[in-house]
Design a protein around this motif. Sequence first.
Motif, PDB file in Angstrom:
ATOM      1  N   TRP A  61       0.579  14.561  -9.276  1.00 43.10           N
ATOM      2  CA  TRP A  61       1.912  14.428  -9.875  1.00 43.10           C
ATOM      3  C   TRP A  61       2.406  15.753 -10.443  1.00 43.10           C
ATOM      4  O   TRP A  61       3.596  16.060 -10.367  1.00 43.10           O
ATOM      5  N   LEU A  62       1.507  16.556 -11.011  1.00 43.59           N
ATOM      6  CA  LEU A  62       1.927  17.827 -11.585  1.00 43.59           C
ATOM      7  C   LEU A  62       2.429  18.773 -10.500  1.00 43.59           C
ATOM      8  O   LEU A  62       3.423  19.487 -10.687  1.00 43.59           O
ATOM      9  N   CYS A  63       1.755  18.773  -9.363  1.00 37.17           N
ATOM     10  CA  CYS A  63       2.184  19.623  -8.252  1.00 37.17           C
ATOM     11  C   CYS A  63       3.573  19.208  -7.774  1.00 37.17           C
ATOM     12  O   CYS A  63       4.429  20.054  -7.509  1.00 37.17           O
ATOM     13  N   ARG A  64       3.810  17.913  -7.680  1.00 30.72           N
ATOM     14  CA  ARG A  64       5.125  17.435  -7.231  1.00 30.72           C
ATOM     15  C   ARG A  64       6.225  17.817  -8.215  1.00 30.72           C
ATOM     16  O   ARG A  64       7.349  18.106  -7.824  1.00 30.72           O
ATOM     17  N   GLN A  65       5.896  17.795  -9.503  1.00 28.21           N
ATOM     18  CA  GLN A  65       6.897  18.123 -10.510  1.00 28.21           C
ATOM     19  C   GLN A  65       7.157  19.621 -10.597  1.00 28.21           C
ATOM     20  O   GLN A  65       8.304  20.064 -10.697  1.00 28.21           O
ATOM     21  N   ALA A  66       6.093  20.418 -10.579  1.00 27.40           N
ATOM     22  CA  ALA A  66       6.230  21.858 -10.818  1.00 27.40           C
ATOM     23  C   ALA A  66       6.604  22.637  -9.565  1.00 27.40           C
ATOM     24  O   ALA A  66       7.274  23.672  -9.654  1.00 27.40           O
ATOM     25  N   LEU A  67       6.176  22.140  -8.392  1.00 29.30           N
ATOM     26  CA  LEU A  67       6.381  22.881  -7.140  1.00 29.30           C
ATOM     27  C   LEU A  67       6.992  21.953  -6.093  1.00 29.30           C
ATOM     28  O   LEU A  67       6.352  21.619  -5.093  1.00 29.30           O
ATOM     29  N   PRO A  68       8.220  21.530  -6.277  1.00 26.62           N
ATOM     30  CA  PRO A  68       8.776  20.488  -5.409  1.00 26.62           C
ATOM     31  C   PRO A  68       9.161  20.948  -4.003  1.00 26.62           C
ATOM     32  O   PRO A  68       9.266  20.124  -3.099  1.00 26.62           O
ATOM     33  N   ASP A  69       9.367  22.245  -3.808  1.00 28.04           N
ATOM     34  CA  ASP A  69       9.868  22.754  -2.520  1.00 28.04           C
ATOM     35  C   ASP A  69       8.700  23.035  -1.576  1.00 28.04           C
ATOM     36  O   ASP A  69       7.979  24.028  -1.729  1.00 28.04           O
ATOM     37  N   VAL A  72       0.836  -1.196   0.000  1.00 27.74           N
ATOM     38  CA  VAL A  72       0.000   0.000   0.000  1.00 27.74           C
ATOM     39  C   VAL A  72       0.872   1.249   0.000  1.00 27.74           C
ATOM     40  O   VAL A  72       1.829   1.346   0.761  1.00 27.74           O
ATOM     41  N   THR A  73       0.540   2.201  -0.863  1.00 26.70           N
ATOM     42  CA  THR A  73       1.210   3.494  -0.890  1.00 26.70           C
ATOM     43  C   THR A  73       0.237   4.552  -0.399  1.00 26.70           C
ATOM     44  O   THR A  73      -0.875   4.648  -0.907  1.00 26.70           O
ATOM     45  N   ALA A  74       0.612   5.325   0.600  1.00 29.39           N
ATOM     46  CA  ALA A  74      -0.273   6.346   1.159  1.00 29.39           C
ATOM     47  C   ALA A  74       0.178   7.727   0.720  1.00 29.39           C
ATOM     48  O   ALA A  74       1.370   7.994   0.600  1.00 29.39           O
ATOM     49  N   VAL A  75      -0.799   8.607   0.475  1.00 33.94           N
ATOM     50  CA  VAL A  75      -0.499   9.979   0.080  1.00 33.94           C
ATOM     51  C   VAL A  75      -1.361  10.926   0.881  1.00 33.94           C
ATOM     52  O   VAL A  75      -2.373  10.543   1.446  1.00 33.94           O
ATOM     53  N   THR A  76      -0.957  12.180   0.937  1.00 34.78           N
ATOM     54  CA  THR A  76      -1.749  13.206   1.592  1.00 34.78           C
ATOM     55  C   THR A  76      -2.498  14.002   0.549  1.00 34.78           C
ATOM     56  O   THR A  76      -2.111  14.049  -0.613  1.00 34.78           O
ATOM     57  N   PRO A  77      -3.617  14.676   0.941  1.00 34.91           N
ATOM     58  CA  PRO A  77      -4.412  15.414  -0.024  1.00 34.91           C
ATOM     59  C   PRO A  77      -3.622  16.543  -0.671  1.00 34.91           C
ATOM     60  O   PRO A  77      -2.705  17.112  -0.090  1.00 34.91           O
TER      61      PRO A  77
END
Length: 233
Positions: free
Chosen positions: A173-181, A164-169
């Motif tokens: 993927w686009l947010c992780r790529q464009a705004l990584p900090d 199982v992979t858990a993520v937060t709201p």
Amino acid sequence: MNETAAALFETSADELAVPVPTTDTLYAALQAAVVELGPAGIAEVRETFAGLPADEFEEVAGCRQFAYRLALSFWYAGARSRPLTVGEAAVALYLSPAHRHQADALTTRAPLLVSRSIRQGAALVPLETLVRLGRAVTDEFTTPVTRGVTQVNHGAPGPSRSGVTAVTPGRDWLCRQALPDHRRRRFCFDLMRADTHQPSPLLVRLDGGGHVLGATPPPGPDGTWARTLRAQW
């Protein structure tokens, strides 16, 4: 704008109080008020309305804000427009060259830098992408943190959940790529939410399709450029 606020106050203040109405609802209420009051009636209620202090009557402040929303919405012919949301302005600031400056320079030594940076950053990506990223950042910093399942290894034996992979709201993927900090995202979001004295441009939705960046509007009735968390078309 004073006539619009007065007409809404006289005919629809209670109905428009909760929940926050859409712009279409406000426009329909204004049309009904014009029919009900007529030009002479609107002129009369405007005089009365002008003497009501907004700090004592929250409906007065609300109707003035509604009138401001309508004015911005119909700023351009053949289009609808609205201010950038907190998240959209935060994304634009994140993408701008403003990260080269210290945080205090953004707010004290060069206060107009923020406004310029928002416009510069918003021009760097398609506006549809800006809207998507703005929603993601808003969800990230306003949604209670829960953990959800996004991927399950169906080959795992028995009741094991090791696959199982858990993520937060708010983190697509686009947010992780464009705004990584994360720290920079948080700083930009908090600044755009708290600092209502920094103007930002309108987002314009053309009737024929597509979005463009519009002019920077004058401040609202309270003298600020308060941004909402959710888009108000």
